[in-house]
Write a protein that holds these residues in place. Structure first.
Motif, short mmCIF file in Angstrom:
data_model
loop_
_atom_site.label_atom_id
_atom_site.label_comp_id
_atom_site.label_asym_id
_atom_site.label_seq_id
_atom_site.Cartn_x
_atom_site.Cartn_y
_atom_site.Cartn_z
N LEU A 46 0.94 -1.39 -0.14
CA LEU A 46 0.25 -0.02 -0.28
C LEU A 46 0.96 1.68 -0.05
CD1 LEU A 46 -3.02 1.35 0.24
CD2 LEU A 46 -2.43 1.09 3.00
N VAL A 47 1.02 2.02 -1.10
CA VAL A 47 1.47 3.30 -1.47
C VAL A 47 0.40 4.63 -0.62
CG1 VAL A 47 2.66 4.86 -2.83
CG2 VAL A 47 2.94 2.18 -3.08
N MET A 48 1.02 5.48 0.60
CA MET A 48 -0.07 6.42 0.51
C MET A 48 1.47 7.97 0.01
SD MET A 48 -2.52 5.48 2.64
CE MET A 48 -2.84 6.83 3.19
N GLY A 49 0.90 8.64 -0.60
CA GLY A 49 1.80 9.67 -0.85
C GLY A 49 0.92 10.67 -1.80
N ALA A 60 -2.54 7.62 -14.77
CA ALA A 60 -1.80 6.60 -13.76
C ALA A 60 -0.74 5.26 -14.54
CB ALA A 60 -3.13 6.04 -13.14
N SER A 61 -1.30 5.09 -14.78
CA SER A 61 -0.69 3.60 -15.69
C SER A 61 1.24 4.77 -15.88
CB SER A 61 -0.57 3.43 -16.32
OG SER A 61 -0.93 4.59 -18.18
N GLU A 62 1.64 6.04 -16.24
CA GLU A 62 3.18 6.32 -16.38
C GLU A 62 3.73 6.47 -14.85
OE1 GLU A 62 2.51 8.04 -21.06
OE2 GLU A 62 2.01 9.15 -19.23
N GLY A 63 2.86 6.77 -13.81
CA GLY A 63 3.64 7.28 -12.75
C GLY A 63 4.64 5.64 -12.31
N TRP A 64 5.43 6.40 -11.01
CA TRP A 64 6.89 4.70 -10.46
C TRP A 64 6.04 3.47 -9.56
CZ3 TRP A 64 6.59 4.02 -5.04
CH2 TRP A 64 6.74 4.26 -4.80
N VAL A 65 4.40 4.25 -8.84
CA VAL A 65 3.74 3.18 -8.30
C VAL A 65 3.03 2.29 -9.72
CG1 VAL A 65 1.84 2.92 -6.77
CG2 VAL A 65 3.34 4.88 -6.60
N SER A 66 2.91 2.80 -10.51
CA SER A 66 2.20 1.26 -11.58
C SER A 66 3.48 1.15 -12.50
CB SER A 66 1.79 2.52 -12.60
OG SER A 66 0.19 3.27 -12.19
N LEU A 67 4.64 1.74 -12.29
CA LEU A 67 6.02 1.08 -12.81
C LEU A 67 5.80 -0.04 -11.63
CD1 LEU A 67 7.99 3.95 -14.48
CD2 LEU A 67 6.14 1.92 -15.92
N VAL A 82 -1.42 -1.31 -4.38
CA VAL A 82 -2.18 -0.66 -4.40
C VAL A 82 -2.15 1.16 -3.69
CG1 VAL A 82 -4.98 -0.03 -2.96
CG2 VAL A 82 -4.20 -2.04 -3.30
N ASN A 83 -2.23 1.88 -4.90
CA ASN A 83 -1.82 3.10 -4.97
C ASN A 83 -3.60 3.95 -3.85
OD1 ASN A 83 -0.38 5.50 -4.97
ND2 ASN A 83 -0.29 5.74 -6.52
N ALA A 84 -2.59 4.47 -2.55
CA ALA A 84 -3.79 5.20 -2.35
C ALA A 84 -2.57 7.02 -1.78
CB ALA A 84 -3.85 4.46 -1.07
N ALA A 92 -1.26 15.21 7.29
CA ALA A 92 -2.52 15.48 8.05
C ALA A 92 -3.04 14.33 7.45
CB ALA A 92 -2.80 16.36 8.65
N GLY A 93 -3.65 14.80 6.15
CA GLY A 93 -4.56 14.11 5.16
C GLY A 93 -4.11 12.70 5.73
N GLY A 94 -3.20 12.23 5.63
CA GLY A 94 -2.72 10.60 5.67
C GLY A 94 -2.66 9.92 7.29
N SER A 95 -2.77 10.95 7.75
CA SER A 95 -3.44 10.34 9.58
C SER A 95 -4.81 10.23 9.57
CB SER A 95 -2.28 11.46 10.88
OG SER A 95 -2.78 11.29 11.40
N ALA A 96 -4.95 11.35 8.80
CA ALA A 96 -6.70 10.73 8.54
C ALA A 96 -7.60 9.65 8.11
CB ALA A 96 -7.66 12.08 8.51
N ARG A 97 -5.97 8.97 7.52
CA ARG A 97 -6.96 8.60 6.09
C ARG A 97 -6.74 7.00 6.48
NH1 ARG A 97 -5.67 8.48 0.90
NH2 ARG A 97 -3.94 9.90 1.07
N ILE A 98 -5.56 7.13 7.34
CA ILE A 98 -4.40 5.68 7.50
C ILE A 98 -4.82 4.30 7.65
CG2 ILE A 98 -3.10 6.59 9.11
CD1 ILE A 98 -1.18 4.46 6.93
N VAL A 99 -5.77 4.80 9.18
CA VAL A 99 -6.57 3.72 9.52
C VAL A 99 -7.80 3.06 8.43
CG1 VAL A 99 -8.81 3.24 11.49
CG2 VAL A 99 -5.90 4.44 11.86
N ALA A 100 -8.19 3.85 7.83
CA ALA A 100 -9.37 2.92 7.05
C ALA A 100 -9.07 2.47 5.89
CB ALA A 100 -9.92 4.18 6.16
N GLU A 101 -7.38 2.73 5.36
CA GLU A 101 -6.69 2.50 4.24
C GLU A 101 -6.24 1.27 4.20
OE1 GLU A 101 -6.98 3.33 1.16
OE2 GLU A 101 -7.55 5.36 1.30
#
Length: 223
Positions: A46-49, A60-67, A82-84, A92-101
């Motif tokens: 899981l990538v949180m960036g 989206a297919s060209e980014g490093w996470v898709s590669l 899974v690119n989230a 702060a946004g990542g911290s708010a989302r991490i548990v659900a992800e």
């Protein structure tokens, strides 16, 4: 008489064959299910960036996470990515989302690549540190290994902020015993041609360099 007997015998043989075939049908029907049950579920990275991982300014297919997903398919069968990542995301946004992800995807590895937008806005270092710590803790709570991917800031915010921003990642990696990649953009940071016109986001051509930079830190976690 013989012909009648032969016909009767043929009918009985056919009936016996039919019964035998019907008896086997449940086994045939269950075979695919058993095979499917025997196949292990794919393991997940899981990538949180932020926009640097979301593929800003490109397909989206060209980014490093898709590669990364393509490399996993080739070199680490049984793994998926899974690119989230979200453009504009902060710690702060990542911290708010991490548990659900992490509850949704149950990842085996979490790549946390956030902080660039915090630094550009001059977010207090203690807040960024707290947000990243929460993300690491939530990831480890579900049994995931963590790769913390750091960023560096230009000196316009002052040497103390620049040094503290960088040390946040190093100190958190030591505190939580996680893998660390100190600077995502290190292989291209000094190449102006590797960035889009905004001089912030890497080009399509630079994505493979980013993946090659991330891979040595990530691969040991895929065991």
């Amino acid at each position: 008489m013989k012909s009648g007997y032969a016909a009767c015998r043929h009918a009985m043989q056919w009936a016996i064959s039919l019964v035998a075939l019907l008896a086997l049908l449940p086994a045939f029907a269950q075979a695919p299910s058993a095979a499917a049950a025997a196949s292990p579920a794919p393991r997940t990275v899981l990538v949180m960036g932020d926009s640097l991982s979301a593929g800003y300014g490109m397909a989206a297919s060209e980014g490093w996470v898709s590669l990364l997903g393509e490399r996993l398919a080739r070199e680490q069968p049984g793994w998926q990515v899974v690119n989230a990542s979200i453009s504009g995301e902060t710690t702060a946004g990542g911290s708010a989302r991490i548990v659900a992800e992490v509850l949704r995807h149950r990842p085996d590895v979490v790549v946390i690549a956030l902080g660039a937008n915090d630094g550009l806005r001059g977010l207090p270092l203690a807040e960024a540190r707290r947000n990243l710590a929460r993300m690491i803790g939530a990831s480890q709570h579900v049994g995931a290994k963590v790769l913390l991917v750091g960023m560096r800031m230009p000196p316009n915010l002052g040497p103390d902020y620049t040094a503290g921003f960088e040390s946040n990642y190093r100190e958190l990696a030591e505190l939580f015993d996680t893998a660390l990649l100190p600077f995502l953009l290190e292989p291209i940071a000094l190449e102006r041609a590797a960035f889009q016109d905004d001089n912030l986001h890497p080009t399509v051509a630079a994505q493979s360099k980013l993946l090659d930079h991330v891979w040595p830190a990530l691969e040991p976690l895929l065991d």
